[in-house]
Enzyme design. Structure first.
Site, mmCIF file in Angstrom:
data_model
loop_
_atom_site.group_PDB
_atom_site.id
_atom_site.type_symbol
_atom_site.label_atom_id
_atom_site.label_comp_id
_atom_site.label_asym_id
_atom_site.label_seq_id
_atom_site.Cartn_x
_atom_site.Cartn_y
_atom_site.Cartn_z
ATOM 1 N N HIS A 90 35.996 42.651 -19.605
ATOM 2 C CA HIS A 90 36.432 43.613 -18.594
ATOM 3 C C HIS A 90 37.506 44.485 -19.243
ATOM 4 C CE1 HIS A 90 35.114 40.563 -15.301
ATOM 5 N NE2 HIS A 90 34.116 41.344 -15.677
ATOM 6 N N GLU A 93 41.450 44.729 -18.332
ATOM 7 C CA GLU A 93 42.334 43.554 -18.362
ATOM 8 C C GLU A 93 42.993 43.466 -19.733
ATOM 9 O OE1 GLU A 93 39.636 40.474 -17.234
ATOM 10 O OE2 GLU A 93 39.360 41.278 -15.223
ATOM 11 N N HIS A 186 40.770 36.514 -19.571
ATOM 12 C CA HIS A 186 40.722 37.532 -18.525
ATOM 13 C C HIS A 186 42.125 37.786 -17.982
ATOM 14 C CE1 HIS A 186 36.332 38.018 -17.673
ATOM 15 N NE2 HIS A 186 36.286 36.896 -18.365
ATOM 16 N N GLU A 270 42.593 32.781 -17.019
ATOM 17 C CA GLU A 270 43.106 33.945 -16.287
ATOM 18 C C GLU A 270 44.623 33.995 -16.415
ATOM 19 O OE1 GLU A 270 41.402 36.157 -14.533
ATOM 20 O OE2 GLU A 270 39.416 35.266 -14.242
#
Length: 543
Positions: A90, A93, A186, A270
């Site tokens: 992504h 990010e 992420h 994350e």
């Protein structure tokens, strides 16, 4: 609070600390040029992206100690388990790139733990999975407009080349040496702290096409050992924020596909775009670049603690302690449930950042507001049920008739019925005449074209020159037809045969054959075949 030191400046506020494609290329070039790191770090091209940009894979492992390696050492080097790390699938990010930088800095350092990891494992690092999205400024998608972290199930070689070739690389690594760990980095835009999404053993199903044949059924709580040890080492990490669901909509994500195809230890790490809560560091403030790099460094140390087996008894002791810690750690109610309405990973509604398994915090609204919203939702459902769909009525306008004046002569002729002599006793309705008339097939046509032609025939005389002693003439409807005898025309110099036809090659006209008006007249008037006129005939108008 943000203070701008100067008036009239154009200022940009970044969602997180930027990390561009150019930053990555400069960093990799530095690794390749430094003498200490180039010994065990090399870059290779994984594939080209849709836009033709490089997607690099960095291999980090210990080089041979000397040129004369023993057979055992070579066999061990070829059988090193593989660890796969990836980031920036992504593109928005950016904090994932700073965590990846912390991992690479530690693995290429002179630290003893890093040296041990290089001896035991081969690291395949893909620091930027979506270079096209990073370059053009996308938040979640690539140049083809698709979320690459939802294409792992069946990636397309042309639309999702980075996922396609990374999956192919992991398949080869699994078959050659095995994959011990997969971690996809992420960023999270809602929750605080750093945490992990894994795959619990209760979601495993045997004998399904999604599983690889070589995969064994995972053990209970096996996927929780790694994140629990990471909490013990990393002050920014929170184990109670971790989730271990395998939802249907996440079956095509990198974490779930890697868990079913390659390894029991497949995780999504994350890190918050914000910072830590009051129980973690830095308490109540934003994460800095240094904090993100620290998370990457502690991640590598956790790999050494959980996966590097030096003493079997010591390893079993560590695992037993971690299992006891897991059992005594309370997870918030509904936080580890995959049922609807309990601890939703993606919140009541889809969030726009929707990271791999985003857990959106539920906002506690006042009770009166909740009751009003509930009543409004119920009334809306009732209104939808009572409302019966009505099929729309389409009214087409009548076609506008085409005026007769717009018809061409050919079109008018096509629309006018033709008469059959056998049906002469019948009467028809003409388009031009409103009254019915009995039409005689032998009568002349009154159309302008026929009138002009009749006038032309009636006022035209065909004259022949001096043809000799005899001059046979015949008159039909005002047309004088003269038939010459055999001989020649002295005035024109033409010679004729016994039938009165001009001979080839004679006369001043060159071409002996010309126009025969009597033939056309005989066809129109219904007469017999006329005699052939001389080529010296000429056509004159009386008036």
């Amino acid at each position: 609070q943000v203070e701008f030191p100067h008036d009239g400046d154009t200022c940009y506020l970044a969602h997180c600390y930027p990390y561009t494609y150019t930053d990555l290329q400069s960093y990799i070039m530095k690794l390749e040029t430094e003498p200490e790191t180039r010994k065990f770090c090399r870059r290779r091209l994984l594939t080209r992206t849709v836009a033709g940009n490089r997607c690099d894979v960095i291999t980090i492992t210990a080089p041979p100690k000397d040129e004369k390696e023993t057979e055992d050492s070579l066999t061990k080097a070829k059988s090193k388990p593989c660890i796969v790390l990836s980031a920036r699938v992504h593109p928005g990010e950016t904090n994932a790139s700073w965590i990846m930088k912390g991992c690479i800095d530690f693995l290429t350092s002179a630290d003893s733990v890093a040296a041990k990891l290089r001896e035991e494992f081969m690291f395949k690092v893909i620091p930027m999975m979506n270079p096209d999205g990073v370059i053009i400024g996308n938040y979640r998608t690539g140049l083809a407009g698709s979320d690459l972290n939802r294409r792992w199930g069946n990636p397309d070689e042309n639309l999702h080349p980075t996922v396609f070739f990374m999956k192919a690389m992991m398949e080869r690594m699994r078959d050659e040496r095995g994959i011990a760990l997969f971690v996809d980095l992420h960023g999270h835009s809602v929750k605080n702290n750093c945490f992990i999404y894994g795959c619990d053993a209760k979601y495993w199903q045997n004998n399904i096409p999604a599983n690889h044949l070589s995969r064994e059924e995972p053990k209970e709580n096996e996927s929780r050992l790694f994140p629990m040890q990471l909490e013990n080492l990393c002050k920014q990490f929170c184990f109670t924020d971790c989730r271990f669901h395998v939802k249907k909509k996440k079956e095509s994500s990198g974490r779930v596909v890697a868990w079913r195809k390659f390894t029991n230890n497949a995780f999504t790490l994350e890190a918050s775009f914000g910072g830590a809560d009051a129980n973690h560091q830095p308490a109540g403030t934003h994460f800095t670049i240094k904090d993100y790099e620290t998370i990457g460094r502690e991640l590598c140390k956790t790999i050494a603690d959980v996966l590097v087996v030096e003493d079997e008894s010591k390893m079993e002791e560590i695992r037993s302690k971690l299992l006891q810690q897991i059992q005594t750690t309370e997870i918030p109610d509904g936080g580890d449930s995959d049922e609807e309405g309990e601890g939703k990973e993606d919140g009541e509604a889809e969030s726009d950042d929707d990271s791999d398994d985003d857990t959106v915090a539920t906002v506690q609204l006042p009770q009166k507001v909740q009751q009003a919203m509930s009543a409004a939702a119920k009334s809306k459902k009732k209104a939808i049920k009572k409302k019966t769909p009505v099929k729309p009525t389409i009214t087409r306008p009548d076609p506008i008739p085409k005026p007769k004046e717009a018809l061409t002569p050919m079109a008018r002729k096509a629309h006018t019925p033709r008469l059959d002599p056998s049906q002469s006793d019948k009467s028809i309705q003409s388009d031009d005449k409103p009254k019915e008339e009995e039409l005689d097939p032998t009568s002349k046509c009154n159309c302008p074209s026929c009138q002009v032609y009749e006038e032309f025939i009636g006022s035209t005389t065909v004259k022949y020159g001096n043809l000799g002693p005899r001059n046979n003439t015949e008159t039909r409807s005002g047309v004088l037809v003269s038939q010459p005898n055999s001989g020649h025309d002295e005035g024109s110099g033409l010679k004729y045969d016994s039938l009165g036809s001009p001979l080839a090659g004679g006369g001043r006209g060159g071409n002996s054959a010309s126009y025969h008006p009597s033939v056309a007249a005989q066809k129109v008037l219904g007469g017999g075949s006329p005699s052939k006129p001389s080529a010296s005939s000429r056509l004159t108008r009386k008036s």
